[in-house]
Design an enzyme around this catalytic site. Structure first.
Site, mmCIF file in Angstrom:
data_model
loop_
_atom_site.group_PDB
_atom_site.id
_atom_site.type_symbol
_atom_site.label_atom_id
_atom_site.label_comp_id
_atom_site.label_asym_id
_atom_site.label_seq_id
_atom_site.Cartn_x
_atom_site.Cartn_y
_atom_site.Cartn_z
ATOM 1 N N LEU A 64 15.402 -6.373 1.669
ATOM 2 C CA LEU A 64 14.196 -5.600 1.385
ATOM 3 C C LEU A 64 14.514 -4.526 0.350
ATOM 4 O O LEU A 64 15.632 -4.022 0.287
ATOM 5 C CB LEU A 64 13.668 -4.944 2.668
ATOM 6 C CG LEU A 64 13.175 -5.878 3.765
ATOM 7 C CD1 LEU A 64 12.796 -5.068 5.004
ATOM 8 C CD2 LEU A 64 12.000 -6.709 3.290
ATOM 9 N N GLY A 65 13.519 -4.168 -0.463
ATOM 10 C CA GLY A 65 13.684 -3.078 -1.413
ATOM 11 C C GLY A 65 14.453 -3.435 -2.662
ATOM 12 O O GLY A 65 14.846 -2.535 -3.418
ATOM 13 N N GLU A 66 14.678 -4.724 -2.922
ATOM 14 C CA GLU A 66 15.479 -5.120 -4.083
ATOM 15 C C GLU A 66 14.692 -5.970 -5.076
ATOM 16 O O GLU A 66 15.283 -6.663 -5.912
ATOM 17 C CB GLU A 66 16.724 -5.881 -3.628
ATOM 18 C CG GLU A 66 17.714 -5.015 -2.861
ATOM 19 C CD GLU A 66 18.990 -5.740 -2.487
ATOM 20 O OE1 GLU A 66 19.955 -5.056 -2.083
ATOM 21 O OE2 GLU A 66 19.043 -6.989 -2.591
ATOM 22 N N GLU A 114 0.821 -1.204 0.000
ATOM 23 C CA GLU A 114 0.000 0.000 0.000
ATOM 24 C C GLU A 114 0.860 1.260 0.000
ATOM 25 O O GLU A 114 0.514 2.264 -0.632
ATOM 26 C CB GLU A 114 -0.926 0.012 1.210
ATOM 27 C CG GLU A 114 -2.015 -1.046 1.184
ATOM 28 C CD GLU A 114 -1.555 -2.391 1.719
ATOM 29 O OE1 GLU A 114 -2.383 -3.312 1.801
ATOM 30 O OE2 GLU A 114 -0.350 -2.532 2.038
ATOM 31 N N GLU A 174 4.737 -5.656 -10.483
ATOM 32 C CA GLU A 174 6.157 -5.319 -10.464
ATOM 33 C C GLU A 174 6.965 -6.316 -11.285
ATOM 34 O O GLU A 174 7.938 -5.954 -11.948
ATOM 35 C CB GLU A 174 6.671 -5.271 -9.030
ATOM 36 C CG GLU A 174 8.051 -4.653 -8.905
ATOM 37 C CD GLU A 174 8.445 -4.388 -7.472
ATOM 38 O OE1 GLU A 174 9.302 -3.514 -7.251
ATOM 39 O OE2 GLU A 174 7.897 -5.035 -6.555
ATOM 40 N N ASN A 222 1.127 -9.046 -5.445
ATOM 41 C CA ASN A 222 1.081 -8.165 -6.603
ATOM 42 C C ASN A 222 2.051 -8.649 -7.679
ATOM 43 O O ASN A 222 3.253 -8.761 -7.438
ATOM 44 C CB ASN A 222 1.444 -6.744 -6.159
ATOM 45 C CG ASN A 222 1.448 -5.768 -7.313
ATOM 46 O OD1 ASN A 222 0.847 -6.015 -8.350
ATOM 47 N ND2 ASN A 222 2.132 -4.655 -7.135
ATOM 48 N N PRO A 258 11.207 -14.823 0.501
ATOM 49 C CA PRO A 258 10.046 -14.829 1.403
ATOM 50 C C PRO A 258 9.415 -13.445 1.511
ATOM 51 O O PRO A 258 10.105 -12.422 1.460
ATOM 52 C CB PRO A 258 10.637 -15.272 2.745
ATOM 53 C CG PRO A 258 11.901 -15.998 2.378
ATOM 54 C CD PRO A 258 12.425 -15.269 1.174
ATOM 55 N N ARG A 259 8.110 -13.424 1.684
ATOM 56 C CA ARG A 259 7.369 -12.162 1.771
ATOM 57 C C ARG A 259 7.714 -11.382 3.034
ATOM 58 O O ARG A 259 7.782 -10.152 3.007
ATOM 59 C CB ARG A 259 5.861 -12.465 1.726
ATOM 60 C CG ARG A 259 4.958 -11.242 1.916
ATOM 61 C CD ARG A 259 4.999 -10.345 0.704
ATOM 62 N NE ARG A 259 4.091 -9.217 0.842
ATOM 63 C CZ ARG A 259 4.382 -8.074 1.451
ATOM 64 N NH1 ARG A 259 5.568 -7.915 2.006
ATOM 65 N NH2 ARG A 259 3.501 -7.089 1.508
#
Length: 448
Positions: free
Chosen positions: A328-330, A51, A357, A354, A277-278
């Site tokens: 994270l963020g990659e 979000e 991306e 989602n 992993p999420r």
């Protein structure tokens, strides 16, 4: 909700042992803020990572048109807050959304006195909506979605959900189906209050740097793993944003696939599997599970900086079965590295993740049967040729290998990714138009 506040403190303390971000500014959860009282904010609530990224898509465009508007960001999860921090600009403020009880909500609204509130996607809380109505704060639900399962639950709790949805000032729905379900609950979806805007996630920005680095690392990988029996090097497949239980199911599916291939007397393709992993608190547990399954695992964090002049895959990585994405963020880098992705959250009944991306990075997707959180986007991806649906992970593994064995089909799927984005772009701009219209309507009478 008021009586449950002590349990919230216990939950945050427990969650904070795995994710320290949950221990940050705990009093904000109860409407007590260290920053100075203020007013006149465009308040945007983005509960978690997805979000927050979606909100940033339209907020970036809004800033281009109205750089004077200050954003008050609120979140509910540690990953959402960490992502929101990346989008702060001078003058912005970031805090936790208060617990949905009258006292915390009233203290939050009195402290910040927002001029307009925008909730992202599904975050409709009864006390929050009632508090905004009492305080005279217009409240929009943007990029709104309501799947059939959530709609049935809301119908059973209509005495609670009905006033909450009807108390919104306007709703900007993703699809006609979302709009219909929201409308039956009394939400103001129709113009001039709201409308059907599309999904802002289709306006995902192109990340040429991160995607290009992924492709560079893929080329280096293929060169490092090239052999006489694999002239192009080992391929890379991905299990993206996996959820609890899916890694174990993938292990079973991959073991069965490898045994079947060897039993047929053919030379098996030995891909590197990239598993991301999420939730970051599960990285260690997933690694342990993979090692217990007899797989050789290397973690992304051992590779060092991604922007190295010449990417180097260490020997342990070249021999690995799995690269564990423990960062994270990659995601653009991960999707640039992979040739095909299996969509996590869709093989267990969790609603999927989602896939847009992935499409932006030209990475085709194989998804399972459970995509109710992204139903329209999933069907649009299938129609564009950017994704295929299968009943389980065993079939997903087999379909990914089929794509690798058929380069023309894989190229068509990659082209379908761009078709998907081009067909559905534009929702972010429409969202900005609607938010600015409400912003102007909410101006003090003396300023109009």
């Amino acid at each position: 909700m008021t009586a449950l506040q002590p349990l919230l403190r216990r939950k945050l303390a427990s969650r904070g042992r795995q994710e320290p971000g949950y221990l940050e500014a705990i009093e904000e959860r109860f409407g007590r803020y260290a920053v100075e009282p203020s007013q006149g904010w465009l308040w945007v609530h983005a509960v978690s990572l997805g979000e927050t990224r979606a909100a940033a898509l339209w907020i970036d465009r809004l800033r281009e048109r109205r750089p004077d508007i200050r954003i008050l960001w609120t979140h509910g999860t540690a990953t959402g807050r960490a992502e929101g921090r990346r989008h702060l600009r001078p003058g912005d403020v970031q805090v936790w959304l208060p617990w949905d009880a009258p006292g915390p909500v009233q203290r939050f609204l009195a402290h910040f006195r927002p001029r307009l509130g925008v909730l992202m996607e599904t975050e409709v809380w009864p006390a929050l909506v009632q508090g905004c109505r009492t305080a005279g704060v217009p409240l929009l639900l943007a990029n709104a979605r309501l799947n059939a399962r959530s709609w049935r639950r809301a119908q059973r709790l209509r005495w609670l959900a009905g006033p909450a949805y009807a108390g919104l000032s306007g709703v900007l729905a993703q699809t006609a189906g979302d709009a219909d379900r929201l409308r039956t609950l009394g939400a103001p979806v129709d113009p001039p209050a709201g409308g059907t805007m599309g999904n802002v996630k289709f306006d995902v920005p192109w990340h040429p740097g991160a995607w290009g680095l992924g492709r560079t690392w893929r080329a280096a990988w293929q060169a490092a793993t090239a052999a006489s029996d694999v002239p192009g090097g080992r391929p890379i497949l991905m299990l993206a944003s996996s959820r609890e239980g899916e890694e174990a199911a993938w292990c079973d599916a991959w073991r069965a696939q490898a045994q079947t291939t060897r039993g047929a007397g053919t030379c098996p393709i030995r891909p590197l599997w990239l598993i991301v992993p999420r939730h970051p608190q599960r990285f260690d547990a997933v690694e342990a599970l993979l090692r217990q399954a007899g797989l050789r695992v290397v973690r992304r964090s051992t590779l060092g900086p991604l922007d190295a002049a010449e990417p180097v895959w260490p020997p342990a990585a070249r021999e690995a079965d799995v690269l564990l994405g423990d960062s994270l963020g990659e995601m653009p880098w991960y999707y640039g590295l992979a040739q095909v992705a299996l969509l996590g959250g869709s093989f267990a009944p969790l609603g999927g993740q989602n896939l847009i991306e992935a499409a932006a990075c030209e990475c085709p997707v194989v998804m399972g049967p459970h995509t109710f959180n992204f139903a329209e986007a999933s069907e649009a991806a299938i129609a564009a040729g950017a994704a295929e649906r299968v009943p389980d992970l065993a079939n997903a593994v087999a379909r990914a290998l089929d794509w690798l064995a058929d380069p023309p089909a894989l190229a068509r799927a990659q082209a379908g990714c761009q078709t998907l984005l081009q067909t559905h772009a534009g929702a972010a701009a429409r969202c900005v138009d609607a938010v600015l219209r409400w912003w102007d309507l909410s101006a003090p009478a003396a300023a109009r």
